[in-house]
Design an enzyme around this catalytic site. Structure first.
Site, short mmCIF file in Angstrom:
data_model
loop_
_atom_site.label_atom_id
_atom_site.label_comp_id
_atom_site.label_asym_id
_atom_site.label_seq_id
_atom_site.Cartn_x
_atom_site.Cartn_y
_atom_site.Cartn_z
N ASP A 171 0.84 -1.20 0.00
CA ASP A 171 0.00 0.00 0.00
C ASP A 171 0.88 1.25 0.00
O ASP A 171 1.62 1.51 0.96
CB ASP A 171 -0.90 -0.01 1.23
CG ASP A 171 -2.00 1.04 1.18
OD1 ASP A 171 -1.79 2.10 0.55
OD2 ASP A 171 -3.07 0.79 1.75
N HIS A 202 -2.91 -0.17 -2.59
CA HIS A 202 -4.10 0.58 -2.19
C HIS A 202 -5.14 0.54 -3.31
O HIS A 202 -4.80 0.67 -4.48
CB HIS A 202 -3.66 2.03 -1.92
CG HIS A 202 -4.66 2.84 -1.19
ND1 HIS A 202 -4.79 2.81 0.19
CD2 HIS A 202 -5.60 3.72 -1.63
CE1 HIS A 202 -5.74 3.64 0.55
NE2 HIS A 202 -6.25 4.20 -0.53
#
Length: 233
Positions: A171, A202
């Site tokens: 992420d 993400h």
């Protein structure tokens, strides 16, 4: 262009929260609040809500930025719109936003007559899922790639209802040290379940745009569906 079809009174009586509501056929088995990303109640969030309605839940997607600009819809794949979305998040009052979530919970239970309520949130909404678990009496919450949770671990003692967090290990908005802090802070919490997604970034469960990873999204969504079936009905 507005995509909301319902208005929910704010807790202080000062205004109405626009929301997209998708209703199931027959009596709802429970309700799911679908908490948007930074891009608004867009086609992807509406698709999420429609999906929950097709599973028998009353689905409610409130317009988080209604106090700034109602009806925001931005494209994650367009850099200038992505930047605009970041600005909306930066200007958002998260504490007041949780009060709005409380208003939605009250509306679902009192006006819609559905006692069991869950919340699923994405990105910024993943942080909201964590805050909702800590600050409200929601029955269960799920956060996908929640941001800034590592900075709110001092609230973990208040989490009394089940919370599931989906954590992609690559992420870009939640660096490794933040993920480490989240695991160290929550791994032994009796109400919290953490799932890591190796190598995913993400936004991997977004319904629209280029960020989606089909295998990762399918796995995470299966886990979420089972979690809500257990705790909401």
């Amino acid at each position: 262009m507005t995509t909301t079809n319902t208005e929910i009174p704010a807790l202080d009586g000062n205004g109405m929260i626009p929301a997209y509501v998708a209703r199931p056929e027959g009596t709802p088995r429970g309700a799911i609040i679908v908490q948007q990303e930074i891009f608004g109640v867009d086609a992807g969030i509406r698709k999420k809500a429609d999906g929950w309605a097709s599973k028998g839940y009353l689905a409610v997607a409130p317009d988080t930025f209604w106090r700034q600009t109602p009806g925001v819809e931005l494209d994650a794949d367009k850099p200038e719109e992505f930047q605009k979305a970041i600005e909306y998040m930066s200007n958002h009052d998260f504490d007041l936003g949780i009060r709005d979530i409380e208003a939605v919970i009250h509306w679902i239970r009192r006006e819609a007559g559905v006692p069991k309520v869950g919340l699923v949130g994405y990105c910024m909404g993943g942080r909201v899922a964590y805050m909702t678990a800590a600050r409200t009496d929601i029955d269960a919450s799920v956060g996908y790639y929640g941001v800034m949770i590592d900075q709110m671990l001092n609230e973990k003692h208040a989490i009394a209802r089940p919370l599931m967090l989906h954590v992609p290990t690559a992420d870009g908005f939640v660096p490794p040290e933040a993920q480490k802090a989240i695991h160290e802070g929550l791994d032994d919490h009796p109400k919290v379940i953490l799932h890591d997604y190796e190598g995913l970034d993400h936004g991997f469960a977004a319904e629209i745009g280029s960020r989606r990873d089909e295998a990762g999204a399918t796995l995470a969504d299966e886990r979420t569906t089972a979690f809500f079936a257990e705790h909401i009905g």
